[in-house]
Design a protein around this motif. Structure first.
Motif, short mmCIF file in Angstrom:
data_model
loop_
_atom_site.label_atom_id
_atom_site.label_comp_id
_atom_site.label_asym_id
_atom_site.label_seq_id
_atom_site.Cartn_x
_atom_site.Cartn_y
_atom_site.Cartn_z
N ASP A 42 -7.74 1.24 4.45
CA ASP A 42 -6.52 0.48 4.67
C ASP A 42 -6.29 -0.48 3.50
O ASP A 42 -7.23 -1.15 3.06
CB ASP A 42 -6.62 -0.35 5.96
N ARG A 53 3.68 -1.07 7.90
CA ARG A 53 3.33 0.15 8.63
C ARG A 53 4.51 1.10 8.49
O ARG A 53 5.61 0.81 8.96
CB ARG A 53 3.04 -0.13 10.11
N GLU A 77 3.53 -5.62 8.84
CA GLU A 77 2.39 -5.83 9.73
C GLU A 77 1.57 -7.06 9.35
O GLU A 77 0.92 -7.67 10.19
CB GLU A 77 1.50 -4.58 9.72
N GLU A 111 0.22 5.88 6.29
CA GLU A 111 0.50 5.06 7.47
C GLU A 111 0.72 3.60 7.12
O GLU A 111 1.44 2.89 7.82
CB GLU A 111 -0.65 5.21 8.47
N LEU A 112 0.09 3.14 6.04
CA LEU A 112 0.22 1.76 5.60
C LEU A 112 0.40 1.70 4.10
O LEU A 112 -0.12 2.56 3.37
CB LEU A 112 -1.03 0.94 5.98
#
Length: 301
Positions: free
Chosen positions: A22, A33, A71, A97-98
């Motif tokens: 991440d 996100r 996020e 996703e991020l």
């Protein structure tokens, strides 16, 4: 998180979805996100190894345009807050996703605009608006848009029409109704283009080439001054014929203007959405150079 990566240059099949660490937002950055990510010809060229000024670092991530939800925020961020819906440009990390991006570069997503459409407008909005600005398109012009059904052509036609210009768009016959709905006069591309444009009775005064090939030469043959022929795809032909390369670069301000028009229903973008796991199919669709509007990956939520 899951991200699209490739371990070598090659066809769409080299892409895979992998688990990667991440990202963490640094000072002045936000963590987003991703809900949708656009797929564009730039991504295809990087994956194929034909973008000479971009050196891949394997495993290399992909993607230039995103829409999602903030996020987390890094130190010193005075702007986007956690929970804000945003969109914007990034560099080879949108299909994930991020992602982290500078807070100063994000654009607020209007509530009435869905995530796939927002992501699909990112690059096309900035490219089309910048090109029309560089070509100084006004209400007095007849604009010829090569590859009018593509994402850049779709936005360029609508922005030019909003400015009062008359627009002729080239596309395959199956996309002519799409061009007409955007407000353009539709003509086929290829060897019959010059005759088809002449048959409309309109005399083009400026051209935007998003197709390459013979588009610049055909535009000049139709009587358009070379300085008012701009291309986003064919630098070599531009140099040969004295035409302009019109890549105005990224501009959050220009993107925000077009997004506001889209939220008001004045600019539309047809989207062909693919689930994240179908990224190979999405890249294949873009690489085919057929279809209308924008290919978008739906990633989460």
């Amino acid at each position: 998180m899951r991200a699209a990566v490739f371990d070598e240059y090659g066809p769409p099949g080299v892409l895979r979805i992998a688990e990667v660490p991440d990202p963490e937002p640094g000072p002045g950055e936000v963590l987003v996100r991703v809900r949708a990510a656009g797929v564009q010809p730039f991504d295809v060229a990087v994956r194929r190894g034909t973008m000479p000024w971009v050196q891949a670092r394997f495993p290399q991530q992909s993607g230039q345009e995103y829409a999602g939800v903030v996020e987390a925020v890094g130190e010193g961020v005075d702007g986007p807050a956690v929970g804000d819906e945003v969109l914007g440009s990034t560099m080879l990390n949108a299909a994930a996703e991020l992602l982290t991006v500078p807070a100063a570069n994000v654009v607020a997503k209007p509530g009435g605009l869905d995530f796939p459409t927002a992501a699909g407008l990112v690059a096309a909005s900035q490219t089309a608006s910048g090109a029309l600005l560089e070509l100084d398109v006004t209400a007095d012009d007849v604009l010829l848009v090569h590859a009018g059904a593509g994402s850049v052509g779709t936005v360029a036609i609508q922005l030019a029409r909003l400015a009062g210009a008359t627009v002729i768009g080239t596309a395959s016959v199956g996309n002519h109704d799409h061009l007409r709905r955007l407000g353009a006069v539709a003509v086929p591309y290829g060897a019959a283009l010059i005759a088809a444009v002449t048959a409309t009775g309109l005399k083009p005064t400026v051209a935007l080439d998003a197709a390459g090939g013979e588009a610049i030469a055909q535009s000049i043959a139709l009587g358009i001054e070379p300085r008012r022929v701009g291309t986003i795809v064919d630098d070599r032909a531009a140099a040969e014929h004295g035409a302009a390369v019109v890549r105005a670069g990224r501009s959050p301000a220009r993107l925000a203007e077009v997004i506001a028009l889209a939220a008001a229903g004045k600019v539309v973008m047809p989207v062909r959405a693919y689930p994240f796991d179908d990224i190979v199919a999405a890249h294949t669709a873009v690489e085919s150079r057929h279809g209308r509007g924008k290919v978008v990956l739906t990633i989460s939520g």
